[in-house]
Design an enzyme around this catalytic site. Structure first.
Site, PDB file in Angstrom:
ATOM      1  N   GLY A 139       0.990  -1.302   0.126  1.00 46.15           N
ATOM      2  CA  GLY A 139      -0.047  -0.283  -0.062  1.00 46.15           C
ATOM      3  C   GLY A 139       0.598   1.121   0.369  1.00 46.15           C
ATOM      4  O   GLY A 139       1.897   0.740  -0.330  1.00 46.15           O
ATOM      5  N   ASN A 140      -0.001   2.339  -0.286  1.00 46.55           N
ATOM      6  CA  ASN A 140       1.260   3.125  -0.429  1.00 46.55           C
ATOM      7  C   ASN A 140       1.972   4.177   1.561  1.00 46.55           C
ATOM      8  O   ASN A 140       2.806   4.661   0.450  1.00 46.55           O
ATOM      9  CB  ASN A 140      -0.076   5.407  -1.201  1.00 46.55           C
ATOM     10  CG  ASN A 140      -1.375   5.076  -0.593  1.00 46.55           C
ATOM     11  OD1 ASN A 140      -1.472   4.661   1.413  1.00 46.55           O
ATOM     12  ND2 ASN A 140      -1.550   5.984  -0.430  1.00 46.55           N
ATOM     13  N   GLU A 153       6.995 -10.242   2.307  1.00 45.50           N
ATOM     14  CA  GLU A 153       6.026 -11.078   1.636  1.00 45.50           C
ATOM     15  C   GLU A 153       6.278 -10.766  -0.060  1.00 45.50           C
ATOM     16  O   GLU A 153       6.831 -11.377  -1.256  1.00 45.50           O
ATOM     17  CB  GLU A 153       4.391 -10.932   1.547  1.00 45.50           C
ATOM     18  CG  GLU A 153       3.933 -12.691   2.919  1.00 45.50           C
ATOM     19  CD  GLU A 153       2.693 -12.229   2.734  1.00 45.50           C
ATOM     20  OE1 GLU A 153       1.862 -12.202   3.619  1.00 45.50           O
ATOM     21  OE2 GLU A 153       2.077 -10.880   2.135  1.00 45.50           O
ATOM     22  N   GLY A 184      -0.088 -12.794   5.237  1.00 46.65           N
ATOM     23  CA  GLY A 184       0.358 -13.067   5.840  1.00 46.65           C
ATOM     24  C   GLY A 184       1.264 -12.082   7.513  1.00 46.65           C
ATOM     25  O   GLY A 184       1.728 -12.482   8.612  1.00 46.65           O
TER      26      GLY A 184
END
Lengths: 505, 505
Positions: free
Chosen positions: A272-273, A295, A389
């Site tokens: 994400g940002n 991940e 995760g």
């Protein structure tokens, strides 16, 4: 010609066929293990052909639905197309496709949300049933008949090992320089035969670069030339920058307090940002020669490598924006010694996360005043993506940080609530909570101390008085004063949102 | 004479003093690391003397409270006495003392409930603050000045290493044959210096039999002769027998289905009469040469060893009934080669629990229809004991079983509720749920499938129609159909219990 260049084994070349012919090998009710982790390395042709076939069968009035196992999320050509065709009856372990999500939340598709480290071992345990077919994207086939992994590894090693039939997609779009970047560890086993995983640094290579496969199981080889599809990069706004700023300040303080090395500890970062803003900010800190054990490899990590801040990143997949994916393909030689892709049973392995002491940074949907975190469910009943995760890393890392903007939907939802409508991460696994408002270090605090810190530092000012009011009344009226709560109104903010469209009265 | 026999080092003999003199070394506001895990191996004289001192100071109008860290629960002479004196301001990581519990639930004592595997590493991380004093019960001191551990190991290795001052209690009641039973591993470190823990079988010995200690830090040696105090054995009633029966049937079926070895996989078992009933039942199954890799050695495990069913048990403490503790002391030679006591950072280590593939069997307070488990909090706000090691084992074991009678308080409380009032174990970590009504195998099920199974197989018939009614209305009215729920009434059963004394309308 593609087949000559990428498929360097004649036995496999003889199995080349169209996606339609390959899809015809799959029957109604099958369980299919697909490659794919985030929008990387998923098969791009056979699932589309399978969706066409399913639609045709449905048009004839015939039932046709399949069970889909993957690494994590995939792309619209897989989950989207098959869900659109109403072709998925069962899905695990993670999904972010909006069409599939809607079907799940309409109660028309069964979905099992799993810890990503546990998918492969649980598939071996056998209780998930038999895997009929594996459909795996690869970057090529060696003369010896080994498979060159693609832009994600996920559970491919396991699907190839346990599936009864295998369909390979060889994708010419993937960089040939992926070859050599992977580390496929074949040392896992079920108990009582498990042994220590011999990895003690994020950059250790403990396996081999290619998948092995029983050629007798390979029923089809399909040639493709199609890009991965990950979410476009969205520049971090002021909120993401503020969250990143709090985290960077904290990490700098914690490194000094705890005497951490200049390379800090291996980073794990959600997608994400906000995580990208943290990565960008780390370039300007005194940390150097950092590592990631995570991940997915995101845009920000490539920037860190180019800036010289990040020495190596270990993951199970790329999760690059389309522009960055192209940039990587054009400049793979520059990155290939700095990146390692592993099976997700290794990238997310609790033994390794704990040994390495990862700094886990994950996003959330809501947190409650006692530091429990909901990462997956809107209003408790609608699944967003899945736990992924986050549980592998949050429970086992050296430090577990969760972050979120303090409100959503223009202020109609508070990310800090009296009680989570669903819990994915218990208070013990949530050590630091961050919003753009501030950061609460919850380590060593009792529940009431956590509530004070979270409300004062993380809640949005518009919701803070409501939370303080709840806490004050709970302090008078609660059954117990260990973690004061009022069951009659603990979930009332969610109820109000569902009734009025806002948690604000 | 005691001191001669047990304290075989003259340097330590010179530090022998009374418990009162030793307690006088502790000052107001101190943080004290105590030995003790369940009712075993806790110091029995210094805490009592400290409680006297605290009462005297309070009587003079002086403040005196301390922070207590332990292994897990202790005995009435420690938590009970100090809480009774209002001498504990802070407590971690687990408590089962009723007086301390009441103080915590009255909001007069801060309590931090921790995963037991994480206490030692987190103490090393330093964020819990400095440890001023360790008060450790031991079974003796060697001529070389090493310490022979007592009937629990817990966090003693760590307390001895990090405390600034050490007070030892040498307890003559403990069997001299404990010497040699312990395996104290000194290979742990903080990241980035962690390495694989070299244990691949429950009976592997990877450390040394004694604690090492810096003699310069030892300020006092106190001689005691007092028994451990664990809960008396209560024979399993019909409910416990029924639960055990379901579990034994399931384990037999699972062993056949999954091809497990005749020794099954290492057992982990919570404390109580239900787990003891499972142990008793295992004697009559075809399993043989079994092992336990668990927190505590209970009565049933000694019976299994005598019956030849259990080859070895690895734990961090004894948790024997008074009769069985005496029996062990009288017959220690017969058991000492079959039992290993380790630090709790090893007995509960996620790396080892996952590698060995433990079969985790833990008790719960309530479970909801989606398989989330509350192990710690009554009505969400009152803590009972704590999470203990259940999270270490449930997330990492080969199989995670949770068990409970289907009702409590004579039927006024249903153990199966629409939504847990607090969550300690998320659905992913709860694979099998068992009550006397039956067993639900939740592996591979979606939330709605779990709800069907749990209500049909585990709920008490008196509550089943209420749960079915909730599910039916949630299926119509819920925001989403992934895990249908009604926030306005999800916690109403708890509210009703608090208002009326029963969850039944």
């Amino acid at each position: 010609m593609l087949q000559q260049a990428r498929i360097r084994n004649s036995d496999f070349r003889s199995k080349i066929m169209s996606a339609e012919d390959a899809a015809a090998l799959i029957s109604d009710g099958s369980t299919i293990g697909m490659s794919g982790f985030t929008g990387s390395g998923y098969p791009k042709a056979v699932p589309l052909a399978l969706a066409d076939r399913i639609r045709a069968e449905h048009a004839r009035g015939n039932p046709f639905r399949v069970k889909i196992w993957t690494g994590a999320s995939t792309g619209p050509e897989l989950d989207g197309a098959l869900a659109e065709a109403d072709g998925i009856e069962f899905r695990l372990p993670y999904n972010s496709d909006p069409v599939a999500r809607q079907r799940i939340n309409d109660g028309r598709m069964d979905y099992v949300d799993m810890h990503l480290s546990q998918v492969a071992p649980m598939a071996w345990q056998g209780f998930l049933g038999r895997l009929d077919t594996a459909v795996i994207e690869i970057a090529g086939i060696t003369p010896e008949g080994d498979l060159i992994p693609s832009s994600s590894v996920g559970n491919n090693k396991t699907w190839l090992d346990i599936a009864e039939r295998i369909i390979l997609e060889v994708n010419d779009w993937q960089s040939p320089l992926l070859d050599g970047m992977h580390d496929i560890y074949y040392g896992t086993a079920l108990p009582p035969n498990r042994v220590p995983i011999p990895l003690i640094r994020p950059d250790d290579r403990i396996g081999q670069p290619h998948f092995r496969v029983d050629p007798a199981k390979v029923a089809a080889v399909v040639a493709t030339d199609a890009p991965d599809r990950n979410a476009p990069f969205s520049p971090p706004g002021a909120t993401a920058e503020a969250i990143a700023g709090h985290i960077l300040e904290f990490l700098t303080w914690e490194a000094r307090r705890a005497g951490l090395p200049p390379s800090l500890l291996p980073l794990q970062s959600g997608v994400g940002n906000v995580p990208n803003a943290v990565m960008a900010g780390l370039i300007d800190t005194p940390f150097e020669q950092m590592t990631a054990f995570t991940e997915v490899i995101q845009d920000g990590m490539l920037d860190m490598i180019e800036a010289g801040t990040l020495r190596v990143a270990s993951a199970t997949a790329f999760s690059l924006s389309p522009e960055k994916a192209q940039y990587f393909n054009d400049n793979a030689a520059r990155f290939r010694d700095r990146l390692i892709l592993r099976p997700q049973e290794i990238s997310n392995n609790p033994e390794l996360v704990r040994r390495l002491g990862c700094i886990a940074m994950n996003c959330l949907i809501e947190a409650d005043i006692y530091g429990n975190v909901n990462s997956t469910r809107i209003m408790g009943s609608r699944v967003q993506n899945g736990i992924g995760g986050s549980g592998d890393f949050a429970r086992n890392g050296y430090l577990s940080i969760f972050m979120t903007p303090s409100t959503a939907k223009g202020g109609a939802i508070s990310a800090i609530v009296p009680q989570c409508s669903h819990v994915d991460h218990i208070g013990q696994d949530v050590q630091v909570l961050v919003t753009e408002q501030g950061l609460a270090d919850l380590r060593g605090l009792s529940p009431r101390q956590k509530a004070e810190a979270i409300v004062a530092r993380c809640a949005h000012p518009a919701y803070r008085p409501m939370l303080e009011d709840y806490m004050a009344r709970a302090a008078r009226l609660s059954h117990g004063q260990y973690a004061p709560s009022l069951p009659s109104e603990a979930l009332s903010w969610h109820q109000r949102f569902m009734e009025t469209g806002s948690m604000m009265p």
